[in-house]
Motif scaffolding. Structure first.
Motif, PDB file in Angstrom:
ATOM      1  N   CYS A 158       0.831  -1.210   0.000  1.00 13.51           N
ATOM      2  CA  CYS A 158       0.000   0.000   0.000  1.00 13.51           C
ATOM      3  C   CYS A 158       0.862   1.255   0.000  1.00 13.51           C
ATOM      4  O   CYS A 158       0.425   2.304  -0.446  1.00 13.51           O
ATOM      5  CB  CYS A 158      -0.913  -0.027   1.220  1.00 13.51           C
ATOM      6  SG  CYS A 158      -1.979   1.405   1.407  1.00 13.51           S
ATOM      7  N   ASP A 208       2.329   2.252   2.926  1.00  7.39           N
ATOM      8  CA  ASP A 208       2.282   2.799   4.288  1.00  7.39           C
ATOM      9  C   ASP A 208       3.653   2.684   4.948  1.00  7.39           C
ATOM     10  O   ASP A 208       4.287   1.635   4.885  1.00  7.39           O
ATOM     11  CB  ASP A 208       1.290   2.017   5.161  1.00  7.39           C
ATOM     12  CG  ASP A 208      -0.060   1.856   4.488  1.00  7.39           C
ATOM     13  OD1 ASP A 208      -0.543   2.857   3.950  1.00  7.39           O
ATOM     14  OD2 ASP A 208      -0.599   0.741   4.524  1.00  7.39           O
ATOM     15  N   CYS A 214      -2.110   5.273   4.148  1.00  9.06           N
ATOM     16  CA  CYS A 214      -3.535   5.390   3.902  1.00  9.06           C
ATOM     17  C   CYS A 214      -4.275   5.624   5.217  1.00  9.06           C
ATOM     18  O   CYS A 214      -3.708   5.548   6.297  1.00  9.06           O
ATOM     19  CB  CYS A 214      -4.044   4.115   3.228  1.00  9.06           C
ATOM     20  SG  CYS A 214      -3.974   2.680   4.302  1.00  9.06           S
TER      21      CYS A 214
HETATM   22 ZN    ZN Z   1      -2.532   1.215   3.638  1.00 10.22          ZN
END
Ligand code: ZN
Length: 156
Positions: free
Chosen positions: A40, A42, A65
């Protein structure tokens, strides 16, 4: 992605995402760890100040996120005043909650992540801060922890 989450849970997650609690470095930290979720993007750094066996302060910095930030924010709120053993038990409950949706005992506000298991790509976002937490408590701060443990870092 929020369509199937209840309004209440969605509100709490959005609130912690927009206004993360304990979102700063911790100059007096006794341990810290970095977490990275490459799927993602992160990234976060988690700081803890322990006195004996008890976490007195927790904070984090990073980017990612909404789910990852809200999870770290709620984590830092939840672990304060707890011992290593209590926090490990908390991790186990949260892990079960976000992977299966089953709530085994009381996790307080962390129950807002009950719907995450239905979004497999988001499970790692929700658990990232918890992996960083356990790494910090084990004193494994030297290497960033990754949600992708299948691919060891070269030289690790
Ligand atoms: Zn994420």
């Amino acid at each position: 992605m929020f369509d199937e989450l209840s309004d209440l849970y969605q509100q709490v997650i959005l609130d912690h995402c927009k206004k993360p609690r304990n979102f700063h470095e911790l100059p007096g930290a006794t341990v810290f760890a970095q977490g990275h979720n490459p799927l993602c993007g992160d990234q976060l750094k988690l700081y803890l100040r322990l006195e004996g066996d008890v976490i007195q302060e927790a904070s984090f910095v990073g980017s990612g996120c909404c789910i990852s930030k809200a999870s770290a924010s709620l984590l830092t709120d939840s672990v304060k005043g707890h011992t290593r053993a209590e926090v490990q038990a908390m991790f186990d409950k949260v892990h079960e909650l976000v992977t299966t949706g089953k709530l085994n005992g009381d996790v307080g506000k962390l129950a807002v992540f009950a719907g995450v298991y239905r979004f497999p790509a988001r499970v790692k976002c929700a658990i990232l801060a918890w992996h960083a937490l356990t790494a910090a408590l084990k004193g494994e701060a030297a290497q960033p922890v990754s949600t992708e443990t299948d691919n060891p870092q070269p030289g690790a």
